[in-house]
Scaffold this motif. Structure first.
Motif, PDB file in Angstrom:
ATOM      1  N   SER A  65       0.833  -1.213   0.000  1.00 52.41           N
ATOM      2  CA  SER A  65       0.000   0.000   0.000  1.00 52.41           C
ATOM      3  C   SER A  65       0.860   1.252   0.000  1.00 52.41           C
ATOM      4  N   ARG A  66       1.904   1.259   0.831  1.00 52.64           N
ATOM      5  CA  ARG A  66       2.782   2.431   0.889  1.00 52.64           C
ATOM      6  C   ARG A  66       3.468   2.676  -0.451  1.00 52.64           C
ATOM      7  N   ILE A  67       3.910   1.611  -1.082  1.00 51.30           N
ATOM      8  CA  ILE A  67       4.618   1.726  -2.357  1.00 51.30           C
ATOM      9  C   ILE A  67       3.681   2.223  -3.450  1.00 51.30           C
ATOM     10  N   LEU A  68       2.491   1.636  -3.533  1.00 50.04           N
ATOM     11  CA  LEU A  68       1.540   2.056  -4.560  1.00 50.04           C
ATOM     12  C   LEU A  68       1.072   3.487  -4.320  1.00 50.04           C
ATOM     13  N   ASN A  69       0.871   3.847  -3.064  1.00 52.80           N
ATOM     14  CA  ASN A  69       0.500   5.231  -2.740  1.00 52.80           C
ATOM     15  C   ASN A  69       1.626   6.195  -3.101  1.00 52.80           C
ATOM     16  N   SER A  70       2.859   5.799  -2.817  1.00 48.36           N
ATOM     17  CA  SER A  70       4.004   6.634  -3.151  1.00 48.36           C
ATOM     18  C   SER A  70       4.095   6.846  -4.660  1.00 48.36           C
ATOM     19  N   LEU A  71       3.879   5.782  -5.417  1.00 45.41           N
ATOM     20  CA  LEU A  71       3.897   5.903  -6.872  1.00 45.41           C
ATOM     21  C   LEU A  71       2.827   6.891  -7.340  1.00 45.41           C
ATOM     22  N   GLN A  72       1.638   6.752  -6.789  1.00 43.14           N
ATOM     23  CA  GLN A  72       0.550   7.640  -7.193  1.00 43.14           C
ATOM     24  C   GLN A  72       0.848   9.093  -6.809  1.00 43.14           C
ATOM     25  N   GLU A  73       1.399   9.296  -5.629  1.00 43.37           N
ATOM     26  CA  GLU A  73       1.763  10.648  -5.200  1.00 43.37           C
ATOM     27  C   GLU A  73       2.830  11.261  -6.103  1.00 43.37           C
ATOM     28  N   ASN A  74       3.645  10.407  -6.708  1.00 45.48           N
ATOM     29  CA  ASN A  74       4.702  10.866  -7.614  1.00 45.48           C
ATOM     30  C   ASN A  74       4.249  10.867  -9.073  1.00 45.48           C
ATOM     31  N   LYS A  75       2.929  10.895  -9.267  1.00 45.42           N
ATOM     32  CA  LYS A  75       2.320  11.045 -10.602  1.00 45.42           C
ATOM     33  C   LYS A  75       2.417   9.815 -11.495  1.00 45.42           C
ATOM     34  N   TYR A  76       2.562   8.641 -10.893  1.00 44.05           N
ATOM     35  CA  TYR A  76       2.493   7.391 -11.641  1.00 44.05           C
ATOM     36  C   TYR A  76       1.097   6.828 -11.388  1.00 44.05           C
ATOM     37  N   SER A  77       0.159   7.144 -12.255  1.00 43.36           N
ATOM     38  CA  SER A  77      -1.217   6.747 -11.984  1.00 43.36           C
ATOM     39  C   SER A  77      -1.639   5.459 -12.685  1.00 43.36           C
ATOM     40  N   THR A  78      -0.925   5.066 -13.732  1.00 45.47           N
ATOM     41  CA  THR A  78      -1.254   3.824 -14.438  1.00 45.47           C
ATOM     42  C   THR A  78      -0.025   2.912 -14.503  1.00 45.47           C
ATOM     43  N   ILE A  79      -0.289   1.681 -14.847  1.00 47.56           N
ATOM     44  CA  ILE A  79       0.816   0.732 -15.020  1.00 47.56           C
ATOM     45  C   ILE A  79       1.719   1.205 -16.158  1.00 47.56           C
ATOM     46  N   ASP A  80       1.126   1.792 -17.182  1.00 43.51           N
ATOM     47  CA  ASP A  80       1.919   2.320 -18.296  1.00 43.51           C
ATOM     48  C   ASP A  80       2.891   3.402 -17.822  1.00 43.51           C
ATOM     49  N   ASP A  81       2.431   4.266 -16.926  1.00 43.17           N
ATOM     50  CA  ASP A  81       3.320   5.307 -16.385  1.00 43.17           C
ATOM     51  C   ASP A  81       4.561   4.690 -15.747  1.00 43.17           C
ATOM     52  N   VAL A  82       4.357   3.611 -15.006  1.00 39.41           N
ATOM     53  CA  VAL A  82       5.474   2.947 -14.322  1.00 39.41           C
ATOM     54  C   VAL A  82       6.382   2.254 -15.330  1.00 39.41           C
ATOM     55  N   LEU A  83       5.778   1.588 -16.302  1.00 42.98           N
ATOM     56  CA  LEU A  83       6.582   0.861 -17.286  1.00 42.98           C
ATOM     57  C   LEU A  83       7.407   1.788 -18.170  1.00 42.98           C
ATOM     58  N   ASN A  84       6.986   3.035 -18.287  1.00 45.37           N
ATOM     59  CA  ASN A  84       7.716   3.991 -19.114  1.00 45.37           C
ATOM     60  C   ASN A  84       8.698   4.837 -18.317  1.00 45.37           C
ATOM     61  N   THR A  85       9.037   4.391 -17.139  1.00 43.66           N
ATOM     62  CA  THR A  85      10.032   5.080 -16.330  1.00 43.66           C
ATOM     63  C   THR A  85      11.235   4.156 -16.125  1.00 43.66           C
ATOM     64  N   THR A  86      12.258   4.667 -15.482  1.00 49.48           N
ATOM     65  CA  THR A  86      13.468   3.880 -15.232  1.00 49.48           C
ATOM     66  C   THR A  86      13.654   3.668 -13.732  1.00 49.48           C
ATOM     67  N   MET A  87      14.547   2.766 -13.391  1.00 49.25           N
ATOM     68  CA  MET A  87      14.871   2.548 -11.978  1.00 49.25           C
ATOM     69  C   MET A  87      15.402   3.831 -11.353  1.00 49.25           C
ATOM     70  N   ASN A  88      16.253   4.539 -12.074  1.00 50.20           N
ATOM     71  CA  ASN A  88      16.800   5.800 -11.559  1.00 50.20           C
ATOM     72  C   ASN A  88      15.699   6.785 -11.224  1.00 50.20           C
ATOM     73  N   GLU A  89      14.758   6.949 -12.127  1.00 55.60           N
ATOM     74  CA  GLU A  89      13.654   7.882 -11.893  1.00 55.60           C
ATOM     75  C   GLU A  89      12.823   7.462 -10.685  1.00 55.60           C
ATOM     76  N   LEU A  90      12.571   6.175 -10.567  1.00 62.48           N
ATOM     77  CA  LEU A  90      11.768   5.695  -9.438  1.00 62.48           C
ATOM     78  C   LEU A  90      12.473   5.903  -8.105  1.00 62.48           C
ATOM     79  N   THR A  91      13.749   5.556  -8.056  1.00 65.43           N
ATOM     80  CA  THR A  91      14.456   5.655  -6.774  1.00 65.43           C
ATOM     81  C   THR A  91      14.729   7.090  -6.362  1.00 65.43           C
ATOM     82  N   THR A  92      14.585   8.020  -7.282  1.00 62.21           N
ATOM     83  CA  THR A  92      14.722   9.425  -6.889  1.00 62.21           C
ATOM     84  C   THR A  92      13.368  10.046  -6.559  1.00 62.21           C
TER      85      THR A  92
END
Length: 125
Positions: free
Chosen positions: A38-65
């Motif tokens: 829940s924390r991870i998915l909420n964090s993703l959403q707070e960082n403007k990753y609202s769909t699975i496509d948004d996440v798939l079109n990002t990089t590890m570097n972008e996520l960890t920052t």
């Protein structure tokens, strides 16, 4: 694993799932009661990753920052993406999702294009 490669090249998530809300990934959790998910998915959403496509079109570097998203989050996210890649039939298990998300997923599954793509995967709704 390359840090600057889009996740879509690392995880073959079926295209049908790309427009699904990020919280849909909860369906791929081996332990759906895990509060870290829940924390991870909420964090993703707070960082403007609202769909699975948004996440798939990002990089590890972008996520960890991203704010409130670290290596543990990355590991859990990778597990979720790997599970939905290997077991797309998990889409049938919407009963583990909370009601508003379940209703949203059920509406998406009824869209003609989505139904067609699911049938191509051998999943009949």
């Amino acid at each position: 694993m390359k840090q600057n490669v889009s996740l879509k090249f690392l995880f073959p998530v079926p295209k049908v799932f790309h427009p699904f809300p990020i919280h849909f990934l909860r369906i791929a959790a081996t332990d759906s009661s895990n509060k870290s998910i829940s924390r991870i998915l909420n964090s993703l959403q707070e960082n403007k990753y609202s769909t699975i496509d948004d996440v798939l079109n990002t990089t590890m570097n972008e996520l960890t920052t991203s704010r409130n998203f670290g290596k543990k989050g990355l590991t859990i996210l990778f597990d979720l993406l790997e599970n939905i890649s290997r077991k797309p039939e998990l889409i049938l298990e919407t009963n583990i999702l909370e009601q508003p998300l379940r209703d949203k997923i059920e509406r998406i599954k009824k869209l003609p294009l989505v139904k067609h793509q699911l049938l191509e995967l051998g999943i009949e709704i």
